[in-house]
Scaffold this active site. Structure first.
Site, PDB file in Angstrom:
ATOM      1  N   LYS A 127     -42.837 -66.268  62.424  1.00  0.00           N
ATOM      2  CA  LYS A 127     -41.753 -66.737  61.566  1.00  0.00           C
ATOM      3  C   LYS A 127     -42.174 -66.405  60.141  1.00  0.00           C
ATOM      4  O   LYS A 127     -43.359 -66.274  59.860  1.00  0.00           O
ATOM      5  CB  LYS A 127     -41.603 -68.254  61.712  1.00  0.00           C
ATOM      6  CG  LYS A 127     -40.985 -68.638  63.027  1.00  0.00           C
ATOM      7  CD  LYS A 127     -39.919 -69.687  62.810  1.00  0.00           C
ATOM      8  CE  LYS A 127     -39.723 -70.520  64.051  1.00  0.00           C
ATOM      9  NZ  LYS A 127     -39.935 -71.934  63.794  1.00  0.00           N
ATOM     10  N   HIS A 130     -42.789 -68.335  54.175  1.00  0.00           N
ATOM     11  CA  HIS A 130     -41.829 -68.395  53.074  1.00  0.00           C
ATOM     12  C   HIS A 130     -42.280 -69.332  51.949  1.00  0.00           C
ATOM     13  O   HIS A 130     -43.341 -69.940  52.030  1.00  0.00           O
ATOM     14  CB  HIS A 130     -40.443 -68.789  53.588  1.00  0.00           C
ATOM     15  CG  HIS A 130     -40.411 -70.117  54.283  1.00  0.00           C
ATOM     16  ND1 HIS A 130     -40.481 -71.304  53.604  1.00  0.00           N
ATOM     17  CD2 HIS A 130     -40.318 -70.423  55.602  1.00  0.00           C
ATOM     18  CE1 HIS A 130     -40.433 -72.294  54.472  1.00  0.00           C
ATOM     19  NE2 HIS A 130     -40.331 -71.792  55.687  1.00  0.00           N
ATOM     20  N   HIS A 133     -43.921 -72.683  52.402  1.00  0.00           N
ATOM     21  CA  HIS A 133     -45.311 -72.806  52.856  1.00  0.00           C
ATOM     22  C   HIS A 133     -46.305 -72.880  51.717  1.00  0.00           C
ATOM     23  O   HIS A 133     -47.468 -73.182  51.926  1.00  0.00           O
ATOM     24  CB  HIS A 133     -45.679 -71.614  53.743  1.00  0.00           C
ATOM     25  CG  HIS A 133     -45.008 -71.634  55.063  1.00  0.00           C
ATOM     26  ND1 HIS A 133     -44.082 -70.706  55.439  1.00  0.00           N
ATOM     27  CD2 HIS A 133     -45.102 -72.504  56.103  1.00  0.00           C
ATOM     28  CE1 HIS A 133     -43.647 -70.978  56.654  1.00  0.00           C
ATOM     29  NE2 HIS A 133     -44.235 -72.071  57.074  1.00  0.00           N
TER      30      HIS A 133
HETATM   31  N1  ARG Z   1     -46.953 -75.498  62.080  1.00  0.00           N
HETATM   32  C1  ARG Z   1     -46.375 -76.689  61.565  1.00  0.00           C
HETATM   33  C2  ARG Z   1     -45.122 -76.354  60.756  1.00  0.00           C
HETATM   34  O1  ARG Z   1     -45.007 -75.244  60.260  1.00  0.00           O
HETATM   35  C3  ARG Z   1     -47.295 -77.481  60.702  1.00  0.00           C
HETATM   36  C4  ARG Z   1     -48.559 -77.930  61.384  1.00  0.00           C
HETATM   37  C5  ARG Z   1     -49.103 -79.163  60.784  1.00  0.00           C
HETATM   38  N2  ARG Z   1     -50.364 -79.570  61.318  1.00  0.00           N
HETATM   39  C6  ARG Z   1     -50.522 -80.333  62.419  1.00  0.00           C
HETATM   40  N3  ARG Z   1     -51.746 -80.600  62.792  1.00  0.00           N
HETATM   41  N4  ARG Z   1     -49.523 -80.832  63.048  1.00  0.00           N
HETATM   42  O2  ARG Z   1     -44.283 -77.214  60.608  1.00  0.00           O
END
Ligand code: ARG
Length: 571
Positions: A127, A130, A133
């Site tokens: 993805k 962007h 982030h």
């Molecule tokens: N990949 C997730 C997102 O983009 C964030 C991950 C956050 N970290 C975790 N340990 N849950 O929303």
């Protein structure tokens, strides 16, 4: 460096009966109005014990302590004892300390022997990376730097979102409409277009959702064809992320993301069962959290596949067992507050006594001036494009303003990227904010370029002063009387506060405390520079002032460093 609050508490303890130095220290205030002194001691609370009117008590204390050499003068005003430090001593001690410690000024050993994990960035594979982030990436990086500076052993983790049903969708879309060449040429943009198309098509044909779920189930079982495609998407995406991290100067110790825990979850499903925490609900397994005021957490779906939350439970235990952390910090958007509350509660219910050492550090949303973004609708602003644009625009400004530099490219990079990062770290992280180019690249506002420019200005003063004077100033052999004027003193007070500011920023997981403080230092430096001539004829005076310039430059550089931003020597 002398700890003045402690020193004053000691002096007060000689003059006040019945209170410990510790208690007295907590009562000492720092008046916001400079006319009220550097420190003040209110006597209201003593009235009961001493059975005297507060002003009388204040007067008695002021008389008793005024002879101490720490003070220039001590005054009683109403119920307060107002204390003015001996500027000579304060200034000399502080400037000498900063110069002596250099890059280590502000460093502490508070965290010695303790491991802190900082998890940040953690984008979803395949993805777009962007503008949204940037928050976790830059705030997390700064929190890591602050903890490192405070003496903790640190582990930087990028918990990649490289698993989950979205990969079922991606693979499904690729098989139906994809083209290998396109993916190779422009991986993320192409994969994103598939993802977008999937959602459009699934609106019309809901059976696609089931197909995607089936594909993900195969992936979880390790079917080679699905795994191969998944691995390919992951590799291509990581290449793109890494390019952006490089631009930002950001690194990680581990990229153990969600997929890393795929084979570690059965243990926790079992532990939950053994603890009788699992309930069945329409074929799925859930943990009921009603008692804690939360909605139920879905642990496994009816087809047996696990979820985001299951992987977070597994990840926390893995981290404890691998790193024996003192704190496990997650820099993740506030939209996930409930998710973190849920799984931390579950880990606690499983009997892990360290559950509360897992800390969710949330932050607000970033939006663009022309509205927010949505990955699903494909309206997205790529972080890489934003960074490139920042560098480009900075290059134009540098040319226009005729900025002093040896390399336009290098300076444009340092200042452009620094500006974006600085803006990110300027406000309380929990606040939502609107990304604005005008604000980011303004060289005069409370911005990165302004602070970097101030640092370069200090560097230029030192170049003009020459090596000999700089060496002399650095030896600490200075006549402090030359730098006790109001604007110099103001600047030194801020420099003195820097280590405490870093500590506070760490305690509160709030880099903006550092950001604001270095803006204050930069402004105080520019006032001092405006009010006083530094490079005067008189050598003793020049040396003392140069020493202050070195100290200010040093502190600004260390502060920028904690934000992950470089400090240019020329600009
Ligand atoms: N990949 C997730 C997102 O983009 C964030 C991950 C956050 N970290 C975790 N340990 N849950 O929303």
């Amino acid at each position: 460096m002398i700890n003045y609050k402690e020193k004053i508490a000691e002096i007060l303890s000689e003059a006040v009966e019945g209170l410990t130095a510790e208690e007295l220290r907590n009562m000492i205030e720092i008046p916001s109005d400079k006319k009220m002194g550097d420190y003040a001691f209110p006597c209201f609370k003593l009235a009961k014990v001493l059975r005297k009117a507060p002003p009388m008590i204040a007067k008695g204390i002021a008389e008793k302590i005024s002879e101490d050499p720490v003070f220039e003068k001590v005054e009683q005003v109403n119920a307060y004892v107002n204390m003015f430090l001996s500027r000579d001593m304060y200034v000399k001690d502080t400037v000498r300390e900063v110069i002596e410690k250099g890059d280590d000024y502000g460093r502490a050993d508070a965290g010695k022997g303790k491991t802190v994990i900082v998890e940040y960035s953690s984008p979803n594979i395949a993805k777009p990376f962007h503008i949204g982030h940037i928050r976790s990436t830059v705030i997390g990086n700064s929190i890591y730097k602050i903890y490192d500076f405070l003496g903790y052993d640190t582990v930087r983790i990028n918990h990649l979102g490289d698993y989950g049903t979205q990969f079922g969708k991606m693979i499904c879309a690729y098989r139906r409409w994809g083209n290998k060449e396109d993916v190779i040429n422009e991986p993320i943009k192409t994969l994103l277009s598939y993802y977008t198309k999937f959602h459009v098509e699934a609106e019309k044909d809901p059976s696609l959702d089931q197909e995607a779920r089936d594909i993900f189930a195969k992936l979880e079982k390790g079917e080679p064809e699905e795994v191969e495609l998944w691995q390919w998407f992951r590799d291509e995406s990581l290449k793109e992320f890494t390019r952006v991290y490089k631009m930002l100067g950001i690194e990680f110790d581990s990229y153990a993301g969600e997929s890393f825990y795929s084979d570690k979850m059965p243990r926790f499903v079992q532990e939950l069962k053994d603890a009788e925490l699992l309930e069945e609900s329409q074929g799925a397994q859930i943990v009921n959290l009603e008692e804690y005021g939360m909605s139920p957490a879905l642990i496994t779906k009816s087809d047996g596949s696990t979820l985001y939350i299951t992987r977070d439970i597994a990840a926390a235990v893995y981290r404890k067992e691998t790193y024996d952390f003192y704190k496990n910090i997650y820099v993740v958007a506030s939209q996930q507050n409930l998710h973190f509350q849920q799984w931390i509660q579950i880990v606690e219910l499983l009997g892990y006594d360290w559950a509360r050492d897992c800390v969710h550090v949330p932050f607000g949303l970033v939006s663009l001036e022309d509205g927010t973004m949505s990955t699903r609708q494909g309206r997205v602003v790529f972080l890489e494009d934003v960074l490139n644009r920042a560098v480009e625009q900075t290059r134009e400004i540098i040319k226009e303003k005729n900025v002093n530099t040896d390399s336009i490219d290098e300076t444009a990079h340092m200042v452009g990227i620094g500006a974006v990062m600085f803006q990110e770290l300027s406000n309380n992280r929990i606040k939502d904010y609107v990304f604005s180019w005008d604000k980011v690249l303004n060289f005069e506002g409370e911005t990165g370029p302004y602070v970097q420019y101030t640092h370069a200005r200090a560097a230029s003063v030192l170049r003009k002063a020459g090596d000999e004077i700089v060496a002399k100033a650095s030896s600490g052999d200075i006549d402090a009387a030359y730098i006790t004027g109001d604007s110099a003193y103001e600047l030194i007070r801020l420099i003195y506060d820097f280590p405490a500011v870093v500590m506070e920023a760490g305690d509160k997981y709030e880099p903006s405390i550092v950001t604001r403080h270095i803006v204050d230092i930069a402004q105080a430096f520019n006032r001092f520079y405006h009010d006083e001539h530094v490079l005067v004829e008189d050598e003793a005076e020049k040396t003392a002032k140069v020493a202050l310039v070195i100290a200010a430059k040093n502190t600004i550089k260390n502060g920028l460093g904690l934000l992950g931003i470089q400090a240019p020597e020329k600009m």
